[in-house]
Design a protein around this motif. Sequence first.
Motif, PDB file in Angstrom:
ATOM      1  N   VAL A 139     -81.850   1.119  18.768  1.00  0.00           N
ATOM      2  CA  VAL A 139     -82.600   1.562  17.593  1.00  0.00           C
ATOM      3  C   VAL A 139     -82.122   0.770  16.388  1.00  0.00           C
ATOM      4  CG1 VAL A 139     -82.965   3.456  15.960  1.00  0.00           C
ATOM      5  CG2 VAL A 139     -82.968   3.936  18.388  1.00  0.00           C
ATOM      6  N   SER A 140     -83.058   0.299  15.573  1.00  0.00           N
ATOM      7  CA  SER A 140     -82.666  -0.250  14.283  1.00  0.00           C
ATOM      8  C   SER A 140     -83.783  -0.044  13.270  1.00  0.00           C
ATOM      9  CB  SER A 140     -82.312  -1.733  14.390  1.00  0.00           C
ATOM     10  OG  SER A 140     -81.509  -2.110  13.291  1.00  0.00           O
ATOM     11  N   GLY A 141     -83.400   0.015  12.022  1.00  0.00           N
ATOM     12  CA  GLY A 141     -84.386   0.253  10.975  1.00  0.00           C
ATOM     13  C   GLY A 141     -84.193  -0.691   9.804  1.00  0.00           C
ATOM     14  N   MET A 142     -85.209  -0.754   8.971  1.00  0.00           N
ATOM     15  CA  MET A 142     -85.139  -1.604   7.789  1.00  0.00           C
ATOM     16  C   MET A 142     -85.860  -0.885   6.662  1.00  0.00           C
ATOM     17  SD  MET A 142     -86.367  -5.538   7.661  1.00  0.00           S
ATOM     18  CE  MET A 142     -85.118  -6.472   8.456  1.00  0.00           C
ATOM     19  N   ARG A 143     -85.305  -0.972   5.471  1.00  0.00           N
ATOM     20  CA  ARG A 143     -85.962  -0.313   4.341  1.00  0.00           C
ATOM     21  C   ARG A 143     -87.140  -1.152   3.859  1.00  0.00           C
ATOM     22  NH1 ARG A 143     -81.862  -0.613   0.486  1.00  0.00           N
ATOM     23  NH2 ARG A 143     -80.776  -1.876   2.021  1.00  0.00           N
ATOM     24  N   PRO A 144     -88.266  -0.529   3.534  1.00  0.00           N
ATOM     25  CA  PRO A 144     -89.424  -1.299   3.043  1.00  0.00           C
ATOM     26  C   PRO A 144     -89.235  -1.631   1.564  1.00  0.00           C
ATOM     27  CG  PRO A 144     -89.976   1.040   3.185  1.00  0.00           C
ATOM     28  CD  PRO A 144     -88.564   0.918   3.656  1.00  0.00           C
ATOM     29  N   THR A 145     -88.724  -2.826   1.290  1.00  0.00           N
ATOM     30  CA  THR A 145     -88.452  -3.171  -0.109  1.00  0.00           C
ATOM     31  C   THR A 145     -89.256  -4.377  -0.564  1.00  0.00           C
ATOM     32  OG1 THR A 145     -86.566  -4.472   0.624  1.00  0.00           O
ATOM     33  CG2 THR A 145     -86.094  -2.243  -0.127  1.00  0.00           C
ATOM     34  N   GLY A 146     -90.262  -4.773   0.225  1.00  0.00           N
ATOM     35  CA  GLY A 146     -91.070  -5.931  -0.165  1.00  0.00           C
ATOM     36  C   GLY A 146     -91.058  -6.971   0.927  1.00  0.00           C
ATOM     37  N   LYS A 147     -91.838  -8.028   0.711  1.00  0.00           N
ATOM     38  CA  LYS A 147     -92.040  -8.980   1.810  1.00  0.00           C
ATOM     39  C   LYS A 147     -90.732  -9.644   2.258  1.00  0.00           C
ATOM     40  CE  LYS A 147     -93.754 -12.200  -1.674  1.00  0.00           C
ATOM     41  NZ  LYS A 147     -94.778 -13.143  -2.063  1.00  0.00           N
ATOM     42  N   LEU A 148     -90.696 -10.001   3.526  1.00  0.00           N
ATOM     43  CA  LEU A 148     -89.483 -10.562   4.111  1.00  0.00           C
ATOM     44  C   LEU A 148     -89.355 -12.047   3.825  1.00  0.00           C
ATOM     45  CD1 LEU A 148     -89.360  -8.847   7.631  1.00  0.00           C
ATOM     46  CD2 LEU A 148     -88.338  -8.111   5.469  1.00  0.00           C
ATOM     47  N   HIS A 149     -88.099 -12.488   3.679  1.00  0.00           N
ATOM     48  CA  HIS A 149     -87.855 -13.913   3.475  1.00  0.00           C
ATOM     49  C   HIS A 149     -87.093 -14.498   4.672  1.00  0.00           C
ATOM     50  CE1 HIS A 149     -83.843 -12.677   2.351  1.00  0.00           C
ATOM     51  NE2 HIS A 149     -84.248 -12.078   1.251  1.00  0.00           N
ATOM     52  N   LEU A 150     -86.859 -15.785   4.585  1.00  0.00           N
ATOM     53  CA  LEU A 150     -86.220 -16.518   5.678  1.00  0.00           C
ATOM     54  C   LEU A 150     -84.841 -15.953   6.009  1.00  0.00           C
ATOM     55  CD1 LEU A 150     -87.452 -18.872   7.167  1.00  0.00           C
ATOM     56  CD2 LEU A 150     -86.398 -20.429   5.529  1.00  0.00           C
ATOM     57  N   GLY A 151     -84.141 -15.461   5.010  1.00  0.00           N
ATOM     58  CA  GLY A 151     -82.832 -14.847   5.232  1.00  0.00           C
ATOM     59  C   GLY A 151     -82.941 -13.620   6.122  1.00  0.00           C
ATOM     60  N   HIS A 152     -83.955 -12.775   5.872  1.00  0.00           N
ATOM     61  CA  HIS A 152     -84.179 -11.612   6.730  1.00  0.00           C
ATOM     62  C   HIS A 152     -84.477 -12.061   8.155  1.00  0.00           C
ATOM     63  CE1 HIS A 152     -85.709  -9.630   2.856  1.00  0.00           C
ATOM     64  NE2 HIS A 152     -84.673  -8.906   3.194  1.00  0.00           N
ATOM     65  N   GLY A 211     -94.527  -0.248   3.715  1.00  0.00           N
ATOM     66  CA  GLY A 211     -94.218  -0.068   5.137  1.00  0.00           C
ATOM     67  C   GLY A 211     -95.169  -0.873   6.015  1.00  0.00           C
ATOM     68  N   LEU A 212     -96.457  -0.817   5.674  1.00  0.00           N
ATOM     69  CA  LEU A 212     -97.454  -1.589   6.432  1.00  0.00           C
ATOM     70  C   LEU A 212     -97.164  -3.084   6.356  1.00  0.00           C
ATOM     71  CD1 LEU A 212    -100.829   0.181   5.503  1.00  0.00           C
ATOM     72  CD2 LEU A 212     -99.805   0.010   7.777  1.00  0.00           C
ATOM     73  N   GLU A 213     -96.832  -3.541   5.151  1.00  0.00           N
ATOM     74  CA  GLU A 213     -96.505  -4.961   4.962  1.00  0.00           C
ATOM     75  C   GLU A 213     -95.294  -5.364   5.795  1.00  0.00           C
ATOM     76  OE1 GLU A 213     -95.740  -6.358   0.899  1.00  0.00           O
ATOM     77  OE2 GLU A 213     -97.567  -5.292   0.338  1.00  0.00           O
ATOM     78  N   LEU A 214     -94.315  -4.459   5.825  1.00  0.00           N
ATOM     79  CA  LEU A 214     -93.093  -4.746   6.574  1.00  0.00           C
ATOM     80  C   LEU A 214     -93.411  -4.909   8.062  1.00  0.00           C
ATOM     81  CD1 LEU A 214     -90.003  -5.009   6.551  1.00  0.00           C
ATOM     82  CD2 LEU A 214     -89.850  -2.532   6.785  1.00  0.00           C
ATOM     83  N   VAL A 215     -94.194  -3.986   8.580  1.00  0.00           N
ATOM     84  CA  VAL A 215     -94.533  -4.050  10.002  1.00  0.00           C
ATOM     85  C   VAL A 215     -95.372  -5.298  10.292  1.00  0.00           C
ATOM     86  CG1 VAL A 215     -95.774  -2.885  11.866  1.00  0.00           C
ATOM     87  CG2 VAL A 215     -94.318  -1.564  10.330  1.00  0.00           C
ATOM     88  N   MET A 216     -96.235  -5.637   9.352  1.00  0.00           N
ATOM     89  CA  MET A 216     -97.031  -6.869   9.484  1.00  0.00           C
ATOM     90  C   MET A 216     -96.097  -8.086   9.591  1.00  0.00           C
ATOM     91  SD  MET A 216    -100.448  -7.992   8.868  1.00  0.00           S
ATOM     92  CE  MET A 216    -101.360  -7.051   7.681  1.00  0.00           C
ATOM     93  N   ASP A 217     -95.088  -8.131   8.744  1.00  0.00           N
ATOM     94  CA  ASP A 217     -94.102  -9.225   8.800  1.00  0.00           C
ATOM     95  C   ASP A 217     -93.357  -9.238  10.138  1.00  0.00           C
ATOM     96  OD1 ASP A 217     -94.408 -10.662   6.433  1.00  0.00           O
ATOM     97  OD2 ASP A 217     -92.936  -9.499   5.305  1.00  0.00           O
ATOM     98  N   TRP A 218     -92.971  -8.057  10.602  1.00  0.00           N
ATOM     99  CA  TRP A 218     -92.240  -7.993  11.889  1.00  0.00           C
ATOM    100  C   TRP A 218     -93.071  -8.577  13.005  1.00  0.00           C
ATOM    101  CZ3 TRP A 218     -90.376  -2.133  12.054  1.00  0.00           C
ATOM    102  CH2 TRP A 218     -89.355  -1.955  11.103  1.00  0.00           C
ATOM    103  N   ILE A 219     -94.322  -8.152  13.058  1.00  0.00           N
ATOM    104  CA  ILE A 219     -95.159  -8.566  14.180  1.00  0.00           C
ATOM    105  C   ILE A 219     -95.482 -10.050  14.079  1.00  0.00           C
ATOM    106  CG2 ILE A 219     -97.387  -8.193  15.325  1.00  0.00           C
ATOM    107  CD1 ILE A 219     -97.083  -5.245  14.578  1.00  0.00           C
ATOM    108  N   ALA A 220     -95.739 -10.504  12.859  1.00  0.00           N
ATOM    109  CA  ALA A 220     -95.964 -11.944  12.671  1.00  0.00           C
ATOM    110  C   ALA A 220     -94.732 -12.722  13.122  1.00  0.00           C
ATOM    111  CB  ALA A 220     -96.281 -12.242  11.208  1.00  0.00           C
ATOM    112  N   ALA A 221     -93.561 -12.164  12.885  1.00  0.00           N
ATOM    113  CA  ALA A 221     -92.317 -12.858  13.232  1.00  0.00           C
ATOM    114  C   ALA A 221     -91.974 -12.761  14.716  1.00  0.00           C
ATOM    115  CB  ALA A 221     -91.154 -12.315  12.399  1.00  0.00           C
ATOM    116  N   GLY A 222     -92.753 -11.996  15.466  1.00  0.00           N
ATOM    117  CA  GLY A 222     -92.548 -12.003  16.911  1.00  0.00           C
ATOM    118  C   GLY A 222     -92.120 -10.684  17.531  1.00  0.00           C
ATOM    119  N   ILE A 223     -92.020  -9.626  16.740  1.00  0.00           N
ATOM    120  CA  ILE A 223     -91.784  -8.312  17.346  1.00  0.00           C
ATOM    121  C   ILE A 223     -93.065  -7.923  18.082  1.00  0.00           C
ATOM    122  CG2 ILE A 223     -91.296  -5.864  16.926  1.00  0.00           C
ATOM    123  CD1 ILE A 223     -88.920  -7.613  16.296  1.00  0.00           C
ATOM    124  N   ASP A 224     -92.907  -7.573  19.337  1.00  0.00           N
ATOM    125  CA  ASP A 224     -94.068  -7.340  20.187  1.00  0.00           C
ATOM    126  C   ASP A 224     -94.267  -5.838  20.400  1.00  0.00           C
ATOM    127  OD1 ASP A 224     -95.914  -7.095  22.173  1.00  0.00           O
ATOM    128  OD2 ASP A 224     -94.858  -8.360  23.631  1.00  0.00           O
TER     129      ASP A 224
END
Length: 328
Positions: A4-17, A58-71
């Motif tokens: 299990v892991s979580g991330m706070r929705p604080t805005g769009k993700l960057h390369l560091g994330h 939150g929606l934006e965060l999940v969008m970033d995750w999936i774009a980044a390869g979370i399946d």
Amino acid sequence: MKIVSGMRPTGKLHLGHYLGVIRNWVELQKENDCRFFVADWHALSTSYEEKQNLKELGLELVMDWIAAGIDPQRSTIFVQSSIKEHAELYVLLNMITPLGWLERNPTYKDQLEQMKNKEIHTAGFLTYPVLQAADIILYGAEGVPIGEDQRPHLEITREIVRRFHHLFGCEIFTEPKEMLTPMARLPGLDGRKMSKSYNNAIYLTDTSEDVWQKLRTAKTDPQRVRRNDPGNPEVCLVFDYHKALSDDTTVQKIDADCRAGAIGCIDCKKICAASIERVLEPMRERRLKLDKKGIEKIIEDGNEKAKEEASSMMGRVNDAVFEISCHR
Ligand code: TRP
Ligand code: SF4
């Protein structure tokens, strides 16, 4: 392994994330049973004064995750505040967590020190690790991928588990192990920590043009005035990016060429931009196939799965607490 892991929705993700967290999640999901969630209650602990649309973030965060390869076929993606069992377990854990554990927490002390601009002397912020413990043990997580700053929180989780087992005489929880993310920190384009608030980040949503503009103006070794002046890659930010993103042969060649004054900074930055593009381009492609409706559906399905697990665990927890009855 259950993760299990979580991330706070604080805005769009960057390369560091991406390099520090998400890339690791993408790898882990191949061999493990993973749950990734939007920690929106946790976000409120530091941002309750800001009027922001946490649902949208939150929606934006999940969008970033999936774009980044979370399946979403492999991993369960859900939103913390949709699963009320997190709050229910948090209440119970608060009853048994000694204040001393929370007050001594080094991450807590650091953040009080760092966030002087925010009023975070709140019950919610002090008990942040208790909610985090609930997030983790509700799903029987065996492993939790985290960064260095989260180690004290995981230690508190383990202590809470032991205390619960001892007090209620029922071993229903799993003591989670930390999975420390091996991370070479990627600095921002000005050499400070990469962060939205410093305006020095490369975002996963940046276009090729954005990336190039940001890189083009980034500072390099100040000793290099002319193209064939010998440089020192160790003092140059662009070289940090190469180390994080380019292949070993390229890194070695740039190291040598820079020291010999055999490569100009603009050429070096072009190679660097290409390495960044290799990471971002597949994300852009995946993003084209995503829309808000689709993301909402993915979250709905994930919430449903999480809810089932969480409510079954809460059943056992409530039996242990209210009926002194133990079943694992
Ligand atoms: N505190 C974590 C962070 O700031 C986010 C988080 C909340 C988390 N609950 C969690 C991480 C549970 C792992 C497991 O990064
Ligand atoms: Fe930095 Fe590359 Fe210029 Fe060397 S050649 S100073 S590593 S940008």
